[in-house]
Design an enzyme around this catalytic site. Structure first.
Site, short mmCIF file in Angstrom:
data_model
loop_
_atom_site.label_atom_id
_atom_site.label_comp_id
_atom_site.label_asym_id
_atom_site.label_seq_id
_atom_site.Cartn_x
_atom_site.Cartn_y
_atom_site.Cartn_z
N HIS A 80 -8.75 5.80 2.83
CA HIS A 80 -7.46 6.03 2.17
C HIS A 80 -6.95 7.46 2.26
CE1 HIS A 80 -8.70 2.12 0.76
NE2 HIS A 80 -7.45 1.90 0.46
N GLN A 116 -5.97 8.63 4.78
CA GLN A 116 -4.81 8.49 5.67
C GLN A 116 -3.52 8.16 4.91
OE1 GLN A 116 -6.46 6.09 9.38
NE2 GLN A 116 -7.76 5.88 7.60
N GLY A 164 -1.02 -9.90 -5.73
CA GLY A 164 -0.24 -10.64 -6.72
C GLY A 164 1.07 -11.15 -6.15
N MET A 212 -7.58 3.28 9.84
CA MET A 212 -6.89 2.09 9.30
C MET A 212 -5.84 1.58 10.28
SD MET A 212 -6.30 2.75 5.27
CE MET A 212 -7.56 2.32 4.08
N GLY A 213 -5.01 0.67 9.80
CA GLY A 213 -3.93 0.14 10.64
C GLY A 213 -3.77 -1.36 10.54
N ILE A 225 1.65 2.93 6.83
CA ILE A 225 0.90 3.76 7.80
C ILE A 225 0.60 2.94 9.05
CG2 ILE A 225 -0.14 5.21 6.01
CD1 ILE A 225 -2.82 3.73 6.61
N ASP A 226 0.62 1.60 8.95
CA ASP A 226 0.26 0.75 10.09
C ASP A 226 1.34 0.76 11.18
OD1 ASP A 226 -1.77 0.14 8.33
OD2 ASP A 226 -0.89 -1.77 7.70
N GLY A 280 0.83 -1.21 0.00
CA GLY A 280 0.00 0.00 0.00
C GLY A 280 0.86 1.25 0.00
N GLY A 299 6.25 -2.65 3.44
CA GLY A 299 5.86 -3.08 4.78
C GLY A 299 6.35 -4.51 5.01
#
Ligand code: F6P
Length: 361
Positions: A285, A287, A81, A185-186, A142-143, A14, A117
């Site tokens: 999104h 965020q 994918g 989110m997260g 962002i998480d 992401g 990530g």
């Protein structure tokens, strides 16, 4: 000057704010600092899988404009994918990792920097191990759940966005005597919820790491009312389960289940139990986009420069990380295996409790 090298950089998973800042830092350090060529691979590892390959040679000219300030990633990215089980048009799954290794070789890369990530870094590492590729990882998400590093690129900006949302929900909550619930989110980590909830003055913060009860939530809202305040702010992380422990998810346009929707469920329950008029905002999104915060630009710059220096030092299979005011490098394997969620007894959870915020039982 060190030996001439050609290095690749790709962004994977992401997107988030600060990715362009890291691409810029890598290009500056490698081109200006070492006189190397830098190839920007498009759409994550899929740029190395395509034939012809999808990439561009980065020149410092493109960084004279707004790129440092720009959200998203100029290289593009994908978060689906898996190359080891790649969905083919006929519905079968194919291991295409060998094509990526072949792509790396065809481009004559001496090293590859993957900005990702923990999921993307894990896949990149497996490919690198299989093909003997020289890999450096840079943490972004962002998480903020990548192991070891205190900060991943993008987290700070996401917290800023969520805090600003609470700043905007506060006056309308007060004007209408409402409970305003913000779903953030997260993924499986509650870091955004906790950080933004504290910064934005939430009364309740629910995270996947800490069990809660609806009675506890309702009690908190009632006690606020008894204290003479007519509104409340509730922050809920997207992976929080409902009271009976079920995951709430939405199905996306590709038929995949994603976190999302728990906010509406909890909003209705709060309204039922307390009688409070409740409204729900799902931040989504927003965020991930927008101008990166100065802190994210700083982490991105420090990470990008250090990643290139690691290549110059011949150190591979490492991830750059931020700790105690320093950029360090750690074994990529250790970072991937040490996924970090919110510590229920950590400083921020205790800070929230100390402020009287309900965060669960
Ligand atoms: O991992 C980043 C993240 O934004 C998560 O917080 C969220 O659950 C997920 O990605 C959303 O993914 P997508 O962009 O596929 O909707």
């Amino acid at each position: 000057m060190a030996d001439s090298k050609t290095i690749g950089i790709l962004t994977s998973g992401g997107d988030c704010a600060g990715l362009n800042a890291v691409i810029r830092a890598v290009a500056h350090r490698a081109i200006e600092g070492y006189g190397w060529r830098v190839l920007g691979i498009h759409q994550g590892t899929s740029g190395l899988m395509q034939r012809p390959m999808d990439y561009e040679e980065l020149s410092l000219k493109i960084f004279t404009g707004n790129i440092l300030r720009l959200g998203g990633t100029i290289l593009g990215t994908i978060n689906k994918g898996d190359p080891f089980a790649y969905p083919m048009p006929d519905g079968s799954l194919m291991d295409r990792s060998g094509e990526i290794i072949e792509g790396y070789r065809q481009l004559g890369l001496d090293a590859l920097i993957v900005v990702g990530g923990d999921g993307s870094l894990d896949i990149a590492r497996r490919i690198a191990q299989q093909g003997g590729l020289n890999l450096i990882g840079i943490p972004k998400t962002i998480d903020n759940d990548v192991g070891i590093t205190e900060n991943s690129i993008g987290f700070g900006t996401a917290v800023d966005v969520a805090t600003e949302a609470l700043d905007k929900l506060h006056p309308t909550a007060a004007s209408h005597s409402r409970v305003m619930l913000l779903e953030v989110m997260g993924r499986d980590a509650g870091h955004i919820a906790l950080a933004a909830g504290i910064s934005g003055g939430a009364d309740v913060i629910l995270m996947p790491e800490i069990p809660y009860t609806m009675e506890g939530v309702a009690r908190k809202i009632e006690s606020i009312r008894e204290g003479g305040r007519n509104f409340a702010l509730v922050v809920v992380a997207e992976a929080v389960k409902n009271e009976v422990g079920e995951t709430v998810s939405v199905t996306d346009s590709e038929g995949r289940k994603r976190h999302g929707g728990i906010g509406y469920h909890l909003g209705a329950r709060i309204s039922d139990m307390t009688g409070a008029e409740t409204r729900v905002t799902v931040l989504g999104h927003i965020q991930r986009g927008g101008t990166p915060s100065p802190r994210d630009r700083l982490f991105a710059s420090a990470f990008g420069v250090r990643a290139v220096d690691l290549i110059a030092e011949g150190k591979f299979d490492r991830m750059v990380a931020w700790t105690s005011r320093h950029v360090i490098d750690v074994p990529l394997e250790d970072a991937i295996s040490a996924n970090q969620v919110v510590d229920p007894n950590g400083t921020l959870a205790n800070t929230a409790r100390g402020l009287g915020i309900y965060i669960g039982e």
